[in-house]
Every structure is written in structure tokens, then in C-alpha cells.
Motif scaffolding. Structure first.
Motif: not given
Length: 628
Positions: A60-76
Motif C-alpha cells: 500500500x501507499x500513496x498515489x504515484x509511489x510505484x506500488x505496481x511497479x514494485x510488485x511487478x519487479x518483485x515477481x518478475x
């Protein structure tokens, strides 16, 4: 009853709106109700029913924090949809290992979100990834500060359902208030927490990390696991971060998934904090229900007082002689000159009786006098009902909770409520005719006595019954001038004639019985009118005993709190023991790379040491309203 049973008994009274009236801070109380209900449904009950179920970590986090990019990067893999346009993450995405997919596709966690379509409001996309180890799932939540209220509320709901928060903020926005309102709620609930400081310029890693660490300590979150992700030049919004940038987080999650005992500790910490928070949240909710009940009682008292006043108005109308005006008065006046009649009343009762017998049998039809009296009583009833309705409506308009209740009815319906119901005239007609029949039955009953049978026969049952009806309205209060003499003559005449037929004592008894019967019929009508108001209250009012049920459930939860079942690798908690209050090292391997300026101790920092829950925030644990 065990701990699960106590939680289920707490859940049962929460199925309806407990705060329908706008009293106190009803908006906040409704949010607290939704939040508590949500956390019970989404976390506490499912987790207690399956204590060893896979761990749910919400990103979770604020708008534009990069949550989705982080999840994609973690699972490859591109499992979520980052985007430039806001709001993003309209549909939350849950990434699970293939081994855990069956568990998460059922209604075990977040039962209110549909897995059927995986798209649109109220849906949850479930994606499998071989990257994640069995026993741990990642959920990409909407923005906690989204411009869309539904997104904010959903983000809060998902965070409340998590065993672990992976909270993402940025170097540019880590000091914003909205994220800290959520982080403080995590502290108050003892929620297991790790913070990701994303998009940090290389030359700012050390000062920004140091400042964020300071803020965490100032907010009671000292020791919280902090990961730093340097800013990376990405070719587009959908690109993933370099593996070395997210390596520490990936390694930590992998170790967590592989270590059943450590997952157990995380579950116990968050579960214990959520349970502890109920000791303040539930009594506060019960007190708010009590305020609602007091407001409902006040509104009901207004209705009761208004219709008691309506009954008093009718009683006054019975005794002030006003019913002997108009048509009733005209029928008597048509037959005799009241003055001559009154002068001969004492000495010529027999003559008067003969004259009145003639009145009943011919000169003025008995039915006309009876109809006139009936019409007068019906008008008196309608007037009393109209007055009571008006007073009740005015009282509600000024009472706590009343204006909002009337507003929900709508202007037209509220205006109708301030007048007697349209069918009252018909019901009053039936009631008055029923009363007239009762009076005639009284006369028949009394005329059955040998000593009065002949005298009753000389009048006729109808004639004697009409005289008894007139005697019920014998007072002349409220009349003026010539009306006093005429109406007084009418009532006194009927009284004297009745005494001549039945005797003094019998007349008093018959009059009281006739008056009491009429009053009871009118009281029934007014009670039916008042029920229009009380039915509105009963429809909206929480069930009686709700606050007591909530307090009892809280007591039972406290009583069974020490029986929190053991999770894999952990013994059952002893009474009074608090988990998560000492330092614990996470078994995290050294990351493959570390950006320049990163905290050298970041790889071995502990999971948060968090405080005991102290106050209610509820379904999102941070109050979506604060994000708006």
C-alpha cells in the motif's frame, strides 16, 4: 464459548446501520462500524478459522509511489498495470504461488470481493506466480490518497485485512500526512510493517533515509524495517526495476515464505494487535449506540407527549360544551324554547318528559340528532389528531436526530406526517357509531331492571340512549352569551330526564361508563395515528439491547483472549503475554547489491516493534476521510 465464538457473537449485531440518526459525530461512528465489520469479515474471523493459512502481505501507499511497479519487479512479471493516468489500480491484484491459489480463490479472505471476473468494482484479480514461495501472497492495493473515494476506502479495507504491510512511499512524499495517519494506525494495532522508500535520488539516499528513520521513531515506529529503492531511469511506466534494486526486498520475502515460524510470528503480532484494539473500539461503538438509543427515546417521547396532548384536547372538548353547538343545538332549539323549558323544569318533569317523547317520536327525527352528535364527535377527534400530528412534527424538527430523519422521508411525506392520516375520518366514524351502539346497550341493560323498564319504554331505547350521549357532554365551559343558556338547557334537561328515568346514582354510573368507553375508542384512534411516527422509528432504530450485546461480546473476547490458538512453530500465548514488544531479528540474507548511501544495517533490521492497539480507526485502520 471460545475466542472464535466470541468474535462471531460480536459480528452478529453489526449487520445493520446502528447509526441512522445524525447525532454526535454519526459520520465517524458509521465509518467505525464499517471498519470494524470489515476487519472482522476480512481478517479476524478468516484468520482465526485458519490460523496456519498463507500470509497476506498488502502493498500500500500513496498515489504515484510505484506500488505496481514494485510488485511487478518483485515477481518478475507484469502482473499489475502501472499507469500515468490517475487514479490507477482500480482493481486490486493478488499475486499468489500456484500452491496457494485454491485457498485465495475461495471466500476465505476478503469474501466481499468477487474472484469471478477479476475486473470492475468489487472484484479481485488473482494471479499465480512461481516466483513467490508457498505461504505468502502479495496484494497490490489502490492508492490510499486516491481522488476516488471508493479507491481510498478499498485501500483502507485491504490494509485492514493484511497480516503484513509493505508500505511504499517516495523521497518526495514521505513526510505527507496521509501516509503517516496509516502508519500510526499500524502502530496502534501492532500491525506487522515494513516500509519501502522508493524513487530516492542516489545523492539523497543517506539523508532521506536518516530523516525517515527519525520520523518513524518520533511516531512510535522505531525499529521498523526500512528498504530503500534508488531512483532508476525506466524506459516507460510499465518497465520493471533492476533486480539489484529490489533484491533486499525479494530476499526478505523469500525467507519469510520459507520460514513457517517467522510467518507465525508475523500473524500472531498482527492478530494480537487487532484483537487488543477491540478493547477500546467495541466499547466506543457501544457508547455511540447508546447515544443513538437516547435520541430515539427522545423522539418517541415527543410523539407520546404530542398524542397525550391530543387526548387532553379531546377531553377538554367533551367537557367544554362545544359539542352542543351547531347542529345538535339547532335540533333542540327547533323543538322548544329553552327559557320556558328551564322555568318549568323543576316542577314539570313529567310534562317535559312527555314533550321530549314527542320530540323523539315525531317532531324532530331521532336520526338527525344522532347524526348531528356523531358528526360533532368525529370533528372533535379529527381536530385532536391534527393538533397532535402538528406538535409531533414540530418536536421532531427541533430534536436531535429528528431533522435528518424527516429529511430522509422527503418533504412531501414529512408534510403529510404533520396532519391526521387521510383515512382517520372513516375510522372515526366507525368508532363513534360503535360508541353509540355501546350506549344503547347500556340503556338496554339498565332498562332490563323492573323498576326502570316502564320509564325506559316511555322514551324508547333510542331516545334514552341519546339523552345519555348528551349527558356525556354536560359541561358548558367555553361557551359565551346566549349559547350558555341554550347549551346549558340542553345538557341539564338531558340530565334531569335521565335522572327521572334511571335515578341519580344510575345516571352517574351510566355517564361515567359511556364517557370512558368513548375515551378508550378515541385513545385507540390516536394511538393508531401516533404509530405513523413510531413505525418510522422502529424501522430505523437499532434492535433493543444492541449496545449490551456489543459490551458482552467485548467481555467474552477479553476473557478468551489468552486462548489465541498456536500457529505453526509457536506455542500458545500465555495470559497477559504481549507479542512483538521485544527486538527480533529477521532471518534475512545479505542483499545481492546495495545502492550507495543505503543504511548498512538495512539487511538485518528487525520487523517492527509496535505498540498495543489503543483506538478505533476500523476497516482501513486510517480513516479514508483523512485522505480526502
Amino acid at each position: 464459548m471460545d475466542l472464535l465464538g466470541a468474535l462471531e457473537s460480536l459480528r452478529r449485531p453489526l449487520d445493520r446501520d446502528l447509526f441512522p440518526l445524525a447525532v454526535g459525530d454519526a459520520g465517524a461512528e458509521r465509518r467505525a462500524l464499517r471498519e470494524l465489520t470489515g476487519q472482522l469479515d476480512d481478517y479476524l474471523l478468516p484468520r482465526l478459522r485458519a490460523i496456519d493459512a498463507p500470509l497476506l502481505a498488502v502493498v500500500g501507499g500513496s498515489t504515484g509511489a510505484g506500488k505496481s511497479t514494485l510488485v511487478n519487479s518483485l515477481v518478475g512479471a507484469d502482473v499489475t498495470e502501472p499507469g500515468v493516468l490517475r487514479p490507477t489500480t482500480l482493481v486490486p491484484t493478488l499475486v499468489v504461488s500456484p500452491a496457494d491459489r485454491t485457498w485465495f480463490m475461495g471466500q476465505n479472505v476478503l469474501p466481499g470481493l468477487s474472484r469471478a471476473t477479476g475486473s470492475g468494482p468489487g472484484a479481485l484479480r488473482v494471479i499465480t506466480s512461481d516466483t513467490l514461495g508457498e505461504g505468502l501472497a502479495l496484494l497490490d492495493a489502490p492508492d490510499i490518497d486516491s481522488v476516488v473515494t471508493a479507491n481510498r476506502e478499498l485501500a483502507a479495507q485491504l490494509l485492514a485485512a493484511a497480516d503484513l504491510w509493505l508500505f511504499v512511499t517516495t523521497a518526495a512524499r514521505y513526510a505527507d500526512e496521509v501516509p503517516w495517519s496509516f502508519l500510526r494506525s499500524a502502530r496502534e494495532r501492532s500491525t506487522a510493517l515494513a516500509v519501502v522508500l522508493d524513487r530516492v535520488p542516489p545523492d539523497a539516499v543517506e539523508p532521506v533515509s536518516r530523516d525517515l528513520t527519525r520520523l518513524l521513531a518520533e511516531n512510535g515506529l522505531e525499529g521498523t524495517r526500512l528498504f530503500t529503492v534508488p531512483e532508476a531511469p525506466l524506459p516507460d511506466e510499465k518497465a520493471r526495476l533492476p533486480a539489484s534494486y529490489v533484491g533486499p526486498i525479494s530476499s526478505w520475502l523469500a525467507e519469510l515464505a520459507a520460514d513457517a515460524a517467522e510467518r507465525s510470528r508475523v500473524v500472531r503480532q498482527t492478530l494480537s494487535g487487532a484483537l487488543d484494539s477491540l478493547s477500546t473500539r467495541v466499547p466506543a461503538l457501544a457508547a455511540a449506540v447508546d447515544r443513538q438509543q437516547a435520541a430515539f427515546d427522545g423522539l418517541r417521547s415527543i410523539v407520546s407527549g404530542a398524542y397525550a396532548g391530543g387526548m387532553a384536547d379531546f377531553d377538554a372538548g367533551m367537557r367544554d360544551g362545544s359539542l352542543l353547538r351547531g347542529e345538535v343545538l339547532a335540533r333542540w332549539q327547533d323543538f322548544i324554547g329553552t327559557g320556558d323549558l328551564m322555568r318549568s323544569l323543576e316542577s314539570r318533569v313529567g310534562w317535559i318528559r312527555d314533550r321530549v317523547v314527542g320530540f323523539f317520536t315525531g317532531k324532530v327525527p331521532e336520526a338527525q340528532l344522532r347524526d348531528a352528535l356523531e358528526s360533532g364527535v368525529e370533528s372533535l377527534i379529527r381536530g385532536a389528531a391534527d393538533g397532535a400530528a402538528e406538535r409531533a412534527l414540530e418536536g421532531w424538527s427541533a430534536a436531535p436526530g429528528g431533522p435528518g430523519l424527516l429529511e430522509r422521508l422527503g418533504a412531501v411525506e414529512a408534510a403529510r406526517l404533520g396532519r391526521a392520516s387521510p383515512d382517520l375520518a372513516k375510522r372515526a366514524e366507525v368508532a363513534v357509531r360503535g360508541w353509540q351502539e355501546f350506549v344503547l346497550d347500556l340503556v338496554r341493560e339498565e332498562g332490563g331492571e323492573r323498576r326502570t323498564a316502564a320509564r325506559v319504554a316511555s322514551f324508547g331505547v333510542n331516545g334514552a340512549g341519546l339523552l345519555l350521549m348528551l349527558a356525556v357532554f354536560a359541561s358548558t365551559g367555553g361557551l359565551t352569551g346566549i349559547e350558555v343558556g341554550i347549551a346549558g338547557g340542553t345538557s341539564v334537561l338531558s340530565q334531569k330526564l335521565l335522572e327521572a328515568v334511571f335515578g341519580d346514582q344510575a345516571v352517574r354510573t351510566l355517564t361515567i361508563r359511556a364517557r370512558d368507553d368513548l375515551r378508550e375508542r378515541v385513545r385507540t384512534l390516536l394511538d393508531e395515528e401516533a404509530a405513523r411516527f413510531t413505525a418510522i422509528l422502529e424501522t430505523a432504530e437499532p434492535p433493543k439491547g444492541t449496545s449490551a450485546a456489543l459490551r458482552e461480546a467485548a467481555r467474552q473476547i477479553h476473557r478468551h483472549r489468552a486462548t489465541l490458538p498456536a500457529t505453526t512453530g509457536l506455542p500458545a500465548q500465555e495470559p497477559g503475554e504481549r507479542r512483538g514488544t521485544g527486538t527480533r531479528e529477521m532471518p534475512v540474507p545479505e542483499p545481492p547489491t546495495r545502492a550507495e548511501g543505503d543504511d548498512p544495517d538495512a539487511s538485518t533490521a528487525e520487523l517492527p516493534v509496535l505498540g498495543e492497539g489503543r483506538r478505533s480507526r476500523g476497516r482501513g485502520d486510517a480513516g479514508p476521510e483523512e485522505a480526502s
